[in-house]
Write a protein that holds these residues in place. Structure first.
Motif, short mmCIF file in Angstrom:
data_model
loop_
_atom_site.label_atom_id
_atom_site.label_comp_id
_atom_site.label_asym_id
_atom_site.label_seq_id
_atom_site.Cartn_x
_atom_site.Cartn_y
_atom_site.Cartn_z
N HIS A 34 0.85 -1.19 0.00
CA HIS A 34 0.00 0.00 0.00
C HIS A 34 0.88 1.23 0.00
CE1 HIS A 34 -3.78 2.14 0.92
NE2 HIS A 34 -3.06 2.89 1.73
N MET A 140 -11.75 4.50 5.07
CA MET A 140 -10.69 4.93 5.98
C MET A 140 -11.14 4.74 7.42
SD MET A 140 -8.07 5.79 4.24
CE MET A 140 -7.08 6.43 5.59
N ALA A 146 -1.53 10.35 8.20
CA ALA A 146 -0.43 9.83 9.03
C ALA A 146 -0.73 8.41 9.46
CB ALA A 146 -0.26 10.69 10.27
N GLY A 148 -0.01 5.22 12.39
CA GLY A 148 0.10 5.13 13.84
C GLY A 148 -1.05 5.75 14.60
N GLN A 149 -2.18 5.99 13.94
CA GLN A 149 -3.33 6.58 14.64
C GLN A 149 -4.24 5.48 15.19
OE1 GLN A 149 -5.20 10.11 12.58
NE2 GLN A 149 -4.05 9.29 10.85
#
Ligand SMILES: O=C(CO)[C@@H](O)[C@H](O)COP(=O)(O)O
Length: 308
Positions: A34, A140, A146, A148-149
């Protein structure tokens, strides 16, 4: 249901060794890679563009690059990404007022076409026409921009709804997905799993990839059984229902997800403008901005890469 595909997100990789990182993931069982492409406009971050995709394409034979275009003008990059060797092109619904035109442009290349929706965009904004024209829908599960959320489980009903409406389409989830959150995604009907931090930050990515795959395959079997029973008018025994403990059950088992029909093609200009601004952080304090991004692990090299 379509086959399970595991797609590590290279945003969490050692980007300075991207070719090697892609090869490493393929050797560890990844189906797709990805590739997060950001333009600094649609999301407040910049990572890579077509030249990097071309470089990886040359260096890594047989790679399938799932290009997630977090860009403000999705039609603009179709040819560049196709020429660079991208295999799939995902644009954001919030970024265009003519999604069918973007799909037509993508289909004019050899790439697969996919459309993504942000956490704030309802699944009902994917019209039947659009859903039937694309090869994949990306839901999503974090605000784009970003790695690591934290995984947003509230997006799961959208996955279940889209799976119910489009039983044979690839439905992808992206953001905060890993061993702890995979069951929710798989039970809702997702079959393409993007995982960045969970895979690249783990000392044994092969085990993580295998785990994600097995959980999806098991869920697909459950969903298949549930579909057959519901089609026969049978009640599902409580032991076979996935109960999340918050009053909701998996989309199929609960029978709560009705495959409605959405004939509309375009959302209103006002609504799209609101969703677009939301993606840029203008109307949502929760989504990442440059200040919050700087602390995210995905923007620095992961320690697992060197085995430290
Ligand atoms: O598109 C994005 C972020 O914009 C994702 O691809 C993330 O990179 C996923 O990373 P993790 O949440 O799995 O670390």
């Amino acid at each position: 249901m379509p086959a399970v595909k595991i797609a590590p997100s290279v945003l969490a990789s050692d980007l300075g060794n991207l070719n090697c990182e892609c090869i490493r993931m393929m050797e560890n069982g990844a189906d797709w890679l990805h590739m997060d492409i950001m333009d600094g406009h649609f999301v407040p971050n910049i990572v890579m563009g077509a030249p990097v995709i071309a470089s990886v394409s040359k260096a890594v034979p047989n790679i399938f690059m799932d290009c997630h275009m977090m860009v403000a003008d999705p039609g603009k990059w179709v040819k560049d990404i196709a020429d660079a060797g991208g295999a799939s092109y995902t644009f954001h619904l919030e970024a265009t007022d003519d999604p069918m035109d973007v799909v037509r442009q993508i289909k004019a290349t050899k790439m697969r076409a996919a459309v993504a929706i942000n956490p704030g965009t309802p699944a009902s904004e994917i019209s039947d026409e659009l859903g039937n024209a694309v090869d994949m829908i990306l839901v999503m599960t974090v605000w784009p921009g970003a790695g690591g959320q934290k995984f947003m489980k509230e997006c799961m009903p959208k996955v279940a709804e889209l799976r119910a409406r489009f039983p044979d389409l690839d439905v992808e989830v992206d953001g905060g997905v890993g061993p702890k959150t995979i069951d929710r995604c798989a039970d809702a009907g997702a079959n393409v799993i993007v995982a960045g931090t969970a895979v690249f930050n783990h000392p044994k990515p092969k085990d993580v990839i295998a785990f994600l795959r097995v959980r999806c395959e098991e869920a697909q079997e459950r969903i298949k059984r549930e579909r057959e029973r519901l089609a026969n008018g049978e009640e599902l025994p409580p032991s076979e229902r996935k109960d999340y403990g918050d009053g909701r059950r998996s989309g199929y088992a609960s029978g709560a997800i009705t495959p409605l029909s959405y004939p509309r093609v375009y959302m209103s200009a006002a609504k799209r403008e609101k969703l677009r601004r939301e993606s840029q952080g203008a109307e949502n304090r929760e989504r990442p901005n440059m200040a919050s991004l700087s602390g995210m692990s995905s923007l620095s090299m992961t320690t697992a890469v060197n085995g430290k």
